[in-house]
Design a protein around this motif. Sequence first.
Motif, PDB file in Angstrom:
ATOM      1  N   PRO A 334       0.968  -1.298   0.001  1.00 50.48           N
ATOM      2  CA  PRO A 334       0.041  -0.064  -0.027  1.00 50.48           C
ATOM      3  C   PRO A 334       0.657   1.299  -0.021  1.00 50.48           C
ATOM      4  O   PRO A 334       1.666   1.486   0.849  1.00 50.48           O
ATOM      5  N   ARG A 335       0.321   2.275  -0.758  1.00 47.76           N
ATOM      6  CA  ARG A 335       1.325   3.398  -0.951  1.00 47.76           C
ATOM      7  C   ARG A 335       1.719   4.315   0.290  1.00 47.76           C
ATOM      8  O   ARG A 335       2.518   4.737   0.467  1.00 47.76           O
ATOM      9  N   GLU A 336       0.243   4.363   1.066  1.00 51.17           N
ATOM     10  CA  GLU A 336       0.175   4.997   2.295  1.00 51.17           C
ATOM     11  C   GLU A 336       1.276   4.588   3.145  1.00 51.17           C
ATOM     12  O   GLU A 336       1.806   5.321   4.342  1.00 51.17           O
ATOM     13  N   LEU A 337       1.417   3.234   3.451  1.00 54.71           N
ATOM     14  CA  LEU A 337       2.370   2.579   4.190  1.00 54.71           C
ATOM     15  C   LEU A 337       3.750   2.334   3.724  1.00 54.71           C
ATOM     16  O   LEU A 337       4.718   1.853   4.515  1.00 54.71           O
ATOM     17  N   ARG A 338       4.330   2.731   2.379  1.00 52.24           N
ATOM     18  CA  ARG A 338       5.294   2.438   2.141  1.00 52.24           C
ATOM     19  C   ARG A 338       6.447   3.135   2.578  1.00 52.24           C
ATOM     20  O   ARG A 338       6.369   4.506   2.412  1.00 52.24           O
ATOM     21  N   GLY A 339       7.526   2.638   3.107  1.00 50.31           N
ATOM     22  CA  GLY A 339       8.862   3.329   3.373  1.00 50.31           C
ATOM     23  C   GLY A 339       8.577   4.233   4.490  1.00 50.31           C
ATOM     24  O   GLY A 339       9.348   5.191   4.762  1.00 50.31           O
ATOM     25  N   VAL A 340       7.706   4.019   5.304  1.00 51.44           N
ATOM     26  CA  VAL A 340       7.454   4.737   6.785  1.00 51.44           C
ATOM     27  C   VAL A 340       8.284   4.105   7.801  1.00 51.44           C
ATOM     28  O   VAL A 340       8.417   2.946   7.748  1.00 51.44           O
ATOM     29  N   ASP A 341       8.361   4.998   8.783  1.00 49.82           N
ATOM     30  CA  ASP A 341       9.094   4.580   9.977  1.00 49.82           C
ATOM     31  C   ASP A 341       8.385   3.649  10.815  1.00 49.82           C
ATOM     32  O   ASP A 341       8.385   2.807  11.476  1.00 49.82           O
ATOM     33  N   SER A 342       6.926   4.126  10.861  1.00 49.71           N
ATOM     34  CA  SER A 342       5.770   3.424  11.653  1.00 49.71           C
ATOM     35  C   SER A 342       4.471   3.506  11.198  1.00 49.71           C
ATOM     36  O   SER A 342       4.177   4.447  10.765  1.00 49.71           O
ATOM     37  N   ILE A 343       3.816   2.427  11.141  1.00 51.10           N
ATOM     38  CA  ILE A 343       2.590   2.445  10.538  1.00 51.10           C
ATOM     39  C   ILE A 343       1.606   3.070  11.432  1.00 51.10           C
ATOM     40  O   ILE A 343       0.828   3.888  10.924  1.00 51.10           O
ATOM     41  N   PHE A 344       2.075   3.157  12.818  1.00 45.26           N
ATOM     42  CA  PHE A 344       0.945   3.945  13.696  1.00 45.26           C
ATOM     43  C   PHE A 344       1.162   5.357  13.300  1.00 45.26           C
ATOM     44  O   PHE A 344       0.139   6.119  13.631  1.00 45.26           O
ATOM     45  N   ASP A 345       2.071   6.009  13.020  1.00 49.05           N
ATOM     46  CA  ASP A 345       2.255   7.294  12.724  1.00 49.05           C
ATOM     47  C   ASP A 345       1.491   7.731  11.510  1.00 49.05           C
ATOM     48  O   ASP A 345       0.863   8.636  11.554  1.00 49.05           O
ATOM     49  N   VAL A 346       1.366   6.749  10.473  1.00 47.83           N
ATOM     50  CA  VAL A 346       0.534   7.145   9.554  1.00 47.83           C
ATOM     51  C   VAL A 346      -1.016   7.119   9.849  1.00 47.83           C
ATOM     52  O   VAL A 346      -1.630   7.982   9.399  1.00 47.83           O
ATOM     53  N   VAL A 364      -0.849  -6.187   6.536  1.00 39.93           N
ATOM     54  CA  VAL A 364      -1.612  -6.747   7.718  1.00 39.93           C
ATOM     55  C   VAL A 364      -0.337  -7.346   8.962  1.00 39.93           C
ATOM     56  O   VAL A 364      -0.380  -7.296  10.070  1.00 39.93           O
ATOM     57  N   ASN A 365       0.563  -8.215   7.907  1.00 40.05           N
ATOM     58  CA  ASN A 365       1.566  -8.888   8.953  1.00 40.05           C
ATOM     59  C   ASN A 365       2.513  -7.896   9.642  1.00 40.05           C
ATOM     60  O   ASN A 365       2.661  -7.875  10.653  1.00 40.05           O
ATOM     61  N   ASP A 366       2.858  -6.762   8.940  1.00 43.61           N
ATOM     62  CA  ASP A 366       3.671  -5.418   9.140  1.00 43.61           C
ATOM     63  C   ASP A 366       2.954  -4.907  10.349  1.00 43.61           C
ATOM     64  O   ASP A 366       3.714  -4.466  11.582  1.00 43.61           O
ATOM     65  N   PHE A 367       1.603  -4.802  10.338  1.00 45.22           N
ATOM     66  CA  PHE A 367       0.905  -4.073  11.492  1.00 45.22           C
ATOM     67  C   PHE A 367       1.100  -4.684  12.830  1.00 45.22           C
ATOM     68  O   PHE A 367       1.351  -4.291  13.592  1.00 45.22           O
ATOM     69  N   VAL A 368       0.934  -6.037  12.659  1.00 40.98           N
ATOM     70  CA  VAL A 368       0.919  -6.887  13.756  1.00 40.98           C
ATOM     71  C   VAL A 368       2.405  -7.124  14.403  1.00 40.98           C
ATOM     72  O   VAL A 368       2.765  -6.924  15.408  1.00 40.98           O
ATOM     73  N   SER A 369       3.144  -7.462  13.403  1.00 39.07           N
ATOM     74  CA  SER A 369       4.831  -7.479  13.902  1.00 39.07           C
ATOM     75  C   SER A 369       5.142  -6.144  14.591  1.00 39.07           C
ATOM     76  O   SER A 369       5.936  -6.202  15.345  1.00 39.07           O
ATOM     77  N   GLU A 370       4.994  -4.891  13.836  1.00 33.73           N
ATOM     78  CA  GLU A 370       5.226  -3.616  14.491  1.00 33.73           C
ATOM     79  C   GLU A 370       4.703  -3.772  16.110  1.00 33.73           C
ATOM     80  O   GLU A 370       5.232  -3.189  17.063  1.00 33.73           O
ATOM     81  N   GLN A 395       3.672 -16.162  14.502  1.00 34.55           N
ATOM     82  CA  GLN A 395       4.867 -15.827  15.077  1.00 34.55           C
ATOM     83  C   GLN A 395       4.912 -14.639  15.693  1.00 34.55           C
ATOM     84  O   GLN A 395       5.431 -14.442  16.925  1.00 34.55           O
ATOM     85  N   ALA A 396       4.188 -13.679  15.112  1.00 38.01           N
ATOM     86  CA  ALA A 396       4.283 -12.300  15.653  1.00 38.01           C
ATOM     87  C   ALA A 396       3.419 -12.114  17.182  1.00 38.01           C
ATOM     88  O   ALA A 396       4.143 -11.624  18.080  1.00 38.01           O
ATOM     89  N   LEU A 397       2.408 -12.903  17.127  1.00 32.95           N
ATOM     90  CA  LEU A 397       1.580 -12.848  18.239  1.00 32.95           C
ATOM     91  C   LEU A 397       2.207 -13.697  19.514  1.00 32.95           C
ATOM     92  O   LEU A 397       2.253 -13.281  20.585  1.00 32.95           O
ATOM     93  N   SER A 398       3.055 -14.704  19.177  1.00 34.36           N
ATOM     94  CA  SER A 398       3.741 -15.432  20.113  1.00 34.36           C
ATOM     95  C   SER A 398       5.021 -14.731  20.521  1.00 34.36           C
ATOM     96  O   SER A 398       5.169 -14.408  22.002  1.00 34.36           O
ATOM     97  N   LYS A 399       5.595 -13.927  19.733  1.00 34.33           N
ATOM     98  CA  LYS A 399       6.632 -13.218  20.073  1.00 34.33           C
ATOM     99  C   LYS A 399       6.487 -12.057  21.124  1.00 34.33           C
ATOM    100  O   LYS A 399       6.834 -11.342  22.137  1.00 34.33           O
ATOM    101  N   ALA A 400       4.969 -11.335  20.839  1.00 34.82           N
ATOM    102  CA  ALA A 400       4.603 -10.238  21.682  1.00 34.82           C
ATOM    103  C   ALA A 400       4.160 -10.978  23.007  1.00 34.82           C
ATOM    104  O   ALA A 400       4.455 -10.273  24.084  1.00 34.82           O
ATOM    105  N   ALA A 401       3.701 -12.024  23.116  1.00 32.25           N
ATOM    106  CA  ALA A 401       3.402 -12.580  24.279  1.00 32.25           C
ATOM    107  C   ALA A 401       4.550 -12.871  24.999  1.00 32.25           C
ATOM    108  O   ALA A 401       4.461 -12.612  26.411  1.00 32.25           O
TER     109      ALA A 401
END
Length: 695
Positions: A334-346, A364-370, A395-401
Amino acid sequence: MTTTMQANESSHTHSHYINRDLSWIEFNWRVLEEAQDANNPLLERIKFLAIVSSNLDEFMSVRVAGIMDLLKAGYAKKDFTGYTPSGLIKRINKRVGKIAAEQYKTYRDIGRQLAKEGIAFSSYDDLTITQKKALDAYFLSIVFPVLTPMAVDQSRPFPLVHSQALYLSVVLQREGEAPDEEEPYFAIVQVPSNLSRFVTVPSRASSKKVEFVLLEDLIERHIHTLFSGYVPVGVQSFRLTRNADFTLNEEGAEDLLEEIEKELQRRKWGSPVRLEVQRGIHPYALGMLKDEFELEEGIFEIEGPIDLSFLMKLSGALPGYAHLRFPEIEPVYPRELRGVDSIFDVLRQQDVLVHHPYESFDAVNDFVSEAALDPHVLAIKMTLYRVSGKSALIQALSKAAESGKQVTVVVELKARFDEERNIAWARKLEKAGCHVVYGLVGLKTHAKITLVVRQETDELRRYVHVGTGNYNDSTARLYTDAGLFTANATIGEDASGLFNEMTGYSAPLHLQAFAVAPTDLKPRLFDLIRREASHAAAGKPARIIAKLNSLSNQEMVDELYAASRAGVRIDLIVRGVCCLRPGVPGLSEHITVRSVVDRFLEHSRIIYFENDGNPEVYLSSADWMTRNLTRRVELLCPVFDLKVKMSLIRMLNIVLADNVKARMLQPSGMYERFAGDKPAFRSQFEAMAIRSWKK
């Protein structure tokens, strides 16, 4: 418009409604038409043939099995479309027989065309001596050791025949006996499902042709090696489909995982529903099978290889042949999320819409992984219905826990035919320290939502992803779906309330934005439809566009009929089952229904209401079926961001303009293609073109 090939057997025109199961069969005809479409590449056409087989398997093992249960219980009342179970099952079997005959006719036609391209299924007898020796060696070293001949006689009862597994029926006589001296001997042999269904034949000298022999044909050619002292007089394949549905007593289950595992074992003994036999099967073998399975109806003679679902794997096993495939597309990020430091900032600045498969599920994977790695994230909550085999999300959910975050995952163990995989994921997540919840008793959790709670300066902020499709990176490359990323405070508060209801004892809350089944989604939709009707009655702008997979709830159909009579223009885009009969004067003359079947499976649920010139757009996990509206946790989410809203409206208009892969449902219950001299407009190709400028 041109009429599709199927006979008008499902119209039942004296009824205001089209039968759900007959409508589903019509959908499978549309899938078959894609296999017959000469404009589709050959190796894509065989995929559609495989999908027809897989679709029929699920239909017979679930829908038809349910109808047969009603018959056994003596139920004889008509449904709202006017069919009794006995009348419906006869109509279904007749239609399924016709579609199977057409499917195999198409298979033979495609086979001839593939042979011209140097890809062929060959008979063992047509091979060279060198090729036969190679296959003989393969049989003796790989196939023979895993075969088990199972005799049936007075001392050896009929063995358990597994649902949808392929078997050979073998009729034998003793060596030296005249054919009519004694009753024949009978045995069955299961074709190993853990070996490839198609065996690659070594190339002929100075030939580039790729040849295959079917595994069951190879076994048949060597069947004598399993029965020394006997002569095979009839060797034909057969396949049984059993009832694969089950009902859980969730309230009485001390451990839901264990109870589902038990039910999965019981599925192997489900009552027989369908028997497929090779055309020309030995009469003695057919009699033995009919007696054992106690089937008189639901027996289909197949002229060709039983179960063409193997063709899906065949297409993937042929490297090269680019000219026989659709051009590959790589989903863009997605162009809006490309090359940004943080999805949350966008997301603090704007909502973001992602349109799969044209845009990448990696977002979606990056959102949860971040969220999993971000030290400011306190909690992640997510629903999982069907997950892919190698899920980055797990994998991301496991790492978060493991890093100490509060991770709550609502896993739907009862997602049909994915139960075993979901049990495995649930245990993996629990082991990592996630709070795993199995939803609400008696309800499947089908909503697709992720909530991230993040500490920001002096406040907590909620970030939400709401989707129309499963959190599955594999199907996200094959299904059209839409996903909304947002930091909207109202949606965030509703997301928290929804998760509290799913995981705790919270009573249904008064949600500000969401509508949730089974409590208020259907009433909310009815209110929105009735609002359009009141606008139309007052001469104000009124229109409904609904893109769904299925429409079968009678109350919903009646609400749409009422809106049509009030003058609301209604355009329904329903890929599969549709019980509404459009274009009937005085009933539904303002309603159109179209189905788009193309390269990707149309799966997004998007609803538009004109609302007197102030349009509202919603994303939803729910189809308009009784089970979705009353027996599942489903979600309807409004879109507030104007830019995202306009993108979704554009998506709907693109589909409405399709005159290549769209078929229009007629009042008769038949579907017709568009005809005329308008320039061809193929909605999925147009969506791909939009994707190209988003790079």
